[in-house]
Design a protein around this motif. Structure first.
Motif, mmCIF file in Angstrom:
data_model
loop_
_atom_site.group_PDB
_atom_site.id
_atom_site.type_symbol
_atom_site.label_atom_id
_atom_site.label_comp_id
_atom_site.label_asym_id
_atom_site.label_seq_id
_atom_site.Cartn_x
_atom_site.Cartn_y
_atom_site.Cartn_z
ATOM 1 N N ILE A 90 0.819 -1.218 0.000
ATOM 2 C CA ILE A 90 0.000 0.000 0.000
ATOM 3 C C ILE A 90 0.855 1.272 0.000
ATOM 4 O O ILE A 90 0.325 2.371 0.078
ATOM 5 C CB ILE A 90 -0.962 0.014 1.203
ATOM 6 C CG1 ILE A 90 -0.182 0.042 2.528
ATOM 7 C CG2 ILE A 90 -1.903 -1.176 1.157
ATOM 8 C CD1 ILE A 90 -1.070 0.226 3.738
ATOM 9 N N GLY A 91 2.182 1.095 -0.051
ATOM 10 C CA GLY A 91 3.060 2.259 -0.157
ATOM 11 C C GLY A 91 3.623 2.780 1.143
ATOM 12 O O GLY A 91 4.297 3.819 1.146
ATOM 13 N N ALA A 92 3.371 2.094 2.256
ATOM 14 C CA ALA A 92 3.941 2.520 3.537
ATOM 15 C C ALA A 92 5.446 2.229 3.541
ATOM 16 O O ALA A 92 5.878 1.133 3.167
ATOM 17 C CB ALA A 92 3.258 1.788 4.685
ATOM 18 N N VAL A 93 6.217 3.224 3.954
ATOM 19 C CA VAL A 93 7.678 3.097 3.941
ATOM 20 C C VAL A 93 8.179 2.868 5.359
ATOM 21 O O VAL A 93 7.721 3.501 6.310
ATOM 22 C CB VAL A 93 8.326 4.357 3.337
ATOM 23 C CG1 VAL A 93 9.850 4.234 3.329
ATOM 24 C CG2 VAL A 93 7.814 4.582 1.918
ATOM 25 N N HIS A 94 9.121 1.978 5.494
ATOM 26 C CA HIS A 94 9.680 1.653 6.817
ATOM 27 C C HIS A 94 11.166 1.382 6.677
ATOM 28 O O HIS A 94 11.692 1.206 5.566
ATOM 29 C CB HIS A 94 8.976 0.422 7.397
ATOM 30 C CG HIS A 94 8.927 -0.737 6.438
ATOM 31 N ND1 HIS A 94 10.001 -1.547 6.193
ATOM 32 C CD2 HIS A 94 7.927 -1.179 5.620
ATOM 33 C CE1 HIS A 94 9.672 -2.466 5.291
ATOM 34 N NE2 HIS A 94 8.426 -2.266 4.919
ATOM 35 N N CYS A 95 11.841 1.322 7.809
ATOM 36 C CA CYS A 95 13.271 1.007 7.811
ATOM 37 C C CYS A 95 13.602 0.290 9.111
ATOM 38 O O CYS A 95 14.404 0.763 9.923
ATOM 39 C CB CYS A 95 14.102 2.287 7.659
ATOM 40 S SG CYS A 95 15.841 1.980 7.252
ATOM 41 N N ASP A 96 12.963 -0.852 9.316
ATOM 42 C CA ASP A 96 13.091 -1.564 10.592
ATOM 43 C C ASP A 96 13.269 -3.064 10.427
ATOM 44 O O ASP A 96 12.996 -3.834 11.349
ATOM 45 C CB ASP A 96 11.863 -1.275 11.467
ATOM 46 C CG ASP A 96 10.562 -1.655 10.763
ATOM 47 O OD1 ASP A 96 10.606 -2.157 9.621
ATOM 48 O OD2 ASP A 96 9.483 -1.423 11.362
ATOM 49 N N VAL A 97 13.724 -3.509 9.249
ATOM 50 C CA VAL A 97 13.875 -4.938 8.975
ATOM 51 C C VAL A 97 15.341 -5.265 8.727
ATOM 52 O O VAL A 97 16.022 -4.573 7.967
ATOM 53 C CB VAL A 97 13.026 -5.358 7.750
ATOM 54 C CG1 VAL A 97 13.249 -6.825 7.419
ATOM 55 C CG2 VAL A 97 11.557 -5.085 8.005
ATOM 56 N N GLU A 98 15.824 -6.324 9.368
ATOM 57 C CA GLU A 98 17.229 -6.698 9.230
ATOM 58 C C GLU A 98 17.489 -7.614 8.043
ATOM 59 O O GLU A 98 18.630 -7.723 7.596
ATOM 60 C CB GLU A 98 17.719 -7.374 10.518
ATOM 61 C CG GLU A 98 17.762 -6.443 11.727
ATOM 62 C CD GLU A 98 18.282 -7.138 12.965
ATOM 63 O OE1 GLU A 98 18.422 -8.386 12.919
ATOM 64 O OE2 GLU A 98 18.558 -6.449 13.963
ATOM 65 N N ALA A 99 16.464 -8.287 7.553
ATOM 66 C CA ALA A 99 16.632 -9.219 6.435
ATOM 67 C C ALA A 99 16.139 -8.580 5.140
ATOM 68 O O ALA A 99 15.285 -7.695 5.148
ATOM 69 C CB ALA A 99 15.866 -10.515 6.710
ATOM 70 N N ILE A 100 16.689 -9.041 4.035
ATOM 71 C CA ILE A 100 16.325 -8.500 2.721
ATOM 72 C C ILE A 100 15.309 -9.417 2.036
ATOM 73 O O ILE A 100 15.503 -10.626 1.938
ATOM 74 C CB ILE A 100 17.570 -8.366 1.826
ATOM 75 C CG1 ILE A 100 18.576 -7.405 2.459
ATOM 76 C CG2 ILE A 100 17.186 -7.882 0.430
ATOM 77 C CD1 ILE A 100 19.896 -7.342 1.704
ATOM 78 N N SER A 101 14.230 -8.810 1.561
ATOM 79 C CA SER A 101 13.248 -9.506 0.732
ATOM 80 C C SER A 101 12.893 -8.581 -0.421
ATOM 81 O O SER A 101 13.514 -7.524 -0.601
ATOM 82 C CB SER A 101 12.003 -9.858 1.549
ATOM 83 O OG SER A 101 11.281 -8.673 1.877
ATOM 84 N N GLY A 102 11.879 -8.938 -1.179
ATOM 85 C CA GLY A 102 11.458 -8.075 -2.275
ATOM 86 C C GLY A 102 11.004 -6.706 -1.805
ATOM 87 O O GLY A 102 11.100 -5.725 -2.549
#
Length: 227
Positions: A90-102
């Motif tokens: 839905i376009g929400a932006v975050h920067c709180d994940v340690e692993a990489i996914s799509g």
């Protein structure tokens, strides 16, 4: 001030410039920059008028760009806390994940005005002005002013990459050029082993490439004047 700031920051104008530390801004009014606080909250931080807008003031404003393995135009951007910039459906932006996914994958698009960032859903990152200030979303369909960011990279990395690219040496091609320019082609029969290539590379670094090439000509007997 951080120590690395003394080396200077310059505008990123190619995908290669996005590898390494980057400072992402937008020329809104007032200008904003991407910032992450100690609680992993992603913020569009309004930059003060009395400071320069082309370099970060604190490490929270620095992200580290990296190409995804096996790609040339897909990137991730990691915060100083080791978390990755991402967006959901839905376009929400975050920067709180340690692993990489799509969700943490971005496709930068370089334009004359700056750099746009497209997510895995083919939507563009954008700056949205609200009643409470600025907000970063990732749901734009096209690139316009709100979707075009000014990205800065450290000058030492940008100029080092350009220098390396300029000085990149191909021993095999040097051998071909040498034969073409100064010798009879001989049907293109040349033998350049890995040992020979290393020797030419070493000679180039020591400033005696011409001498080494002459030795190669003598060895190959491709030019009757060498003997």
């Amino acid at each position: 001030m951080l120590v690395f700031l003394d080396l200077g920051w310059v505008r990123a104008d190619s995908l290669d410039d996005l590898v390494g530390p980057v400072f992402i801004t937008h020329p809104s009014d007032p200008p904003i920059c991407f910032t992450v606080d100690e609680n992993d909250r992603f913020i569009a931080y309004p930059m003060p008028e009395d400071v320069v807008h082309d370099e970060p003031l604190i490490v929270n404003q620095v992200f580290v760009g990296a190409r995804l393995l096996g790609t040339t135009d897909r990137f991730t951007f990691k915060s100083y806390l080791g978390k990755y910039l991402g967006s959901d459906k839905i376009g929400a932006v975050h920067c709180d994940v340690e692993a990489i996914s799509g969700l943490q994958e971005w496709r930068p698009i370089v334009t004359d005005a700056g750099i746009a960032l497209q997510n895995t859903y083919d939507k563009f990152l954008m700056v949205d002005e609200t009643a409470n200030g600025f907000k970063i979303r990732a749901d734009a369909d096209e690139i316009g002013f709100c979707e075009t960011f000014r990205v800065y990279c450290q000058a030492k990395f940008k100029y080092k990459r350009k220098k390396v690219a300029k000085e990149k040496f191909d021993a095999n091609q040097a051998e071909v050029d040498n034969v073409r320019k100064t010798q009879s082609w001989g049907g293109g029969k040349m033998k350049l082993t890995s040992k020979d290539a290393r020797a030419l590379e070493r000679a180039r670094s020591e400033g005696r490439l011409n001498e080494a090439m002459l030795d190669r000509r003598a060895q190959m007997k491709a030019d009757r004047y060498c003997k």
